[in-house]
Design an enzyme around this catalytic site. Sequence first.
Site, mmCIF file in Angstrom:
data_model
loop_
_atom_site.group_PDB
_atom_site.id
_atom_site.type_symbol
_atom_site.label_atom_id
_atom_site.label_comp_id
_atom_site.label_asym_id
_atom_site.label_seq_id
_atom_site.Cartn_x
_atom_site.Cartn_y
_atom_site.Cartn_z
ATOM 1 N N GLU A 129 2.996 -13.091 -11.830
ATOM 2 C CA GLU A 129 1.276 -12.289 -12.468
ATOM 3 C C GLU A 129 0.146 -12.753 -11.306
ATOM 4 O O GLU A 129 -0.764 -12.239 -12.035
ATOM 5 C CB GLU A 129 0.995 -13.422 -13.998
ATOM 6 C CG GLU A 129 1.794 -12.322 -14.838
ATOM 7 C CD GLU A 129 1.951 -10.952 -14.849
ATOM 8 O OE1 GLU A 129 0.167 -10.142 -15.362
ATOM 9 O OE2 GLU A 129 2.208 -10.153 -15.915
ATOM 10 N N HIS A 142 10.161 -9.141 -15.089
ATOM 11 C CA HIS A 142 9.942 -9.318 -13.889
ATOM 12 C C HIS A 142 10.308 -9.765 -12.585
ATOM 13 O O HIS A 142 9.656 -9.698 -11.577
ATOM 14 C CB HIS A 142 8.344 -10.676 -14.296
ATOM 15 C CG HIS A 142 7.149 -10.613 -15.003
ATOM 16 N ND1 HIS A 142 7.619 -10.019 -15.922
ATOM 17 C CD2 HIS A 142 6.191 -10.889 -14.884
ATOM 18 C CE1 HIS A 142 6.453 -9.950 -16.759
ATOM 19 N NE2 HIS A 142 4.840 -9.931 -16.119
#
Length: 267
Positions: free
Chosen positions: A151, A187
Amino acid sequence: MDNRAIGIFDSGLGGLTAAAALRELMPREKIIYFADSARVPYGAMSREQLLIMARQDLELLASFSVKFIIAACGTVSSNAAQIIESFPIPSLGVLKPGIQAMSRIPGHAPLGIIATAASIKAGAFRRELELLCPGREIVDLPCPDFVPLIESGHTQPHDPLLIEAVERSLRPAKGLGMAALLLGCTHYGIIAPAIRDFLGGGVELVSASESAAQAACACLERLGLQGDGCGETLYYTSGDAEEFSAAASRLLGREIRAGQLPAMDIK
Ligand code: DGL
C-alpha cells in the site's frame, strides 16, 4: 444479456489483481471496483469486525445495482464466507476458487498457503485444502508485513524493504520442497516477482485472484448474466482518492481516477 456492472471489493489495491484477471476474461463487462482504503489493512482486524465490514462492503456495492460481486479479499473470504454466500446478489470470494486450484496441483509434495494474519488465524484456507487433499502436507504462513508495504508503494522486486520482508516472512517455507504456494491475499499477486525471486522457479505460485476471476466468469455464464457493454471500469475508494488513483495508475500502467466515497464506521 445483462449490462449491469460486476462489483469487486477489497481493502485497497489487492483486488485490482482480480479485476485485471476478470477484465482479460470478460472484456465487455462493466466493473465497479471499491477499495476500502480508509480501513486497510483488513488483516489486522478481528473476526467480529470483519463480519461487519464484509456486510458493509457487499451492501455498498449492492447500492450500485451490481449483478454479481467478487469479494476480492482473502481476509473477508476466509472470515465471512457465509455472509458472502448468502448475500441476495450472487457473490463469491477468493477462498474456494484458490483452494480448488491448489487441489489440482499433482504429486505429493507439500502445498503452501500465505495470507494475512486474520486469514491464517481463521484457519479456513487450511481446512478447505485439507478436505480436498487429505493426507497431503500443508504449510500455512501469515505475512502481516506485505500489505502495508504494498500500500505504501514498495512493490518493485529490487526494493530493499520488500526483499527483506519477503525473506523474513517466507524463510520458514523455503527448502520444504513445496510444489506450489497459494497467494491467499489478493495483494500478494502484486509482489509475485519478489516472492518468485526468493523461492525460486520450482514452486508454482497460484493466484487466488486469478482463480476467483475464472470462477466468477464460469458463474456468470451459468447464470446467464454476461454483458455485452463497452467494458468500462469505475473505481471508488473510502480513502484518499488522489492517493489511491496515483497508486492504482502506477500498478495498472494507465491513468485512472477514483471517485471518493465516505469512510464507513464499524457499528
Ligand atoms: N487483499 C486482502 C486480502 O486478500 C486484504 C489485505 C489487508 O487489507 O490486510 O486478504
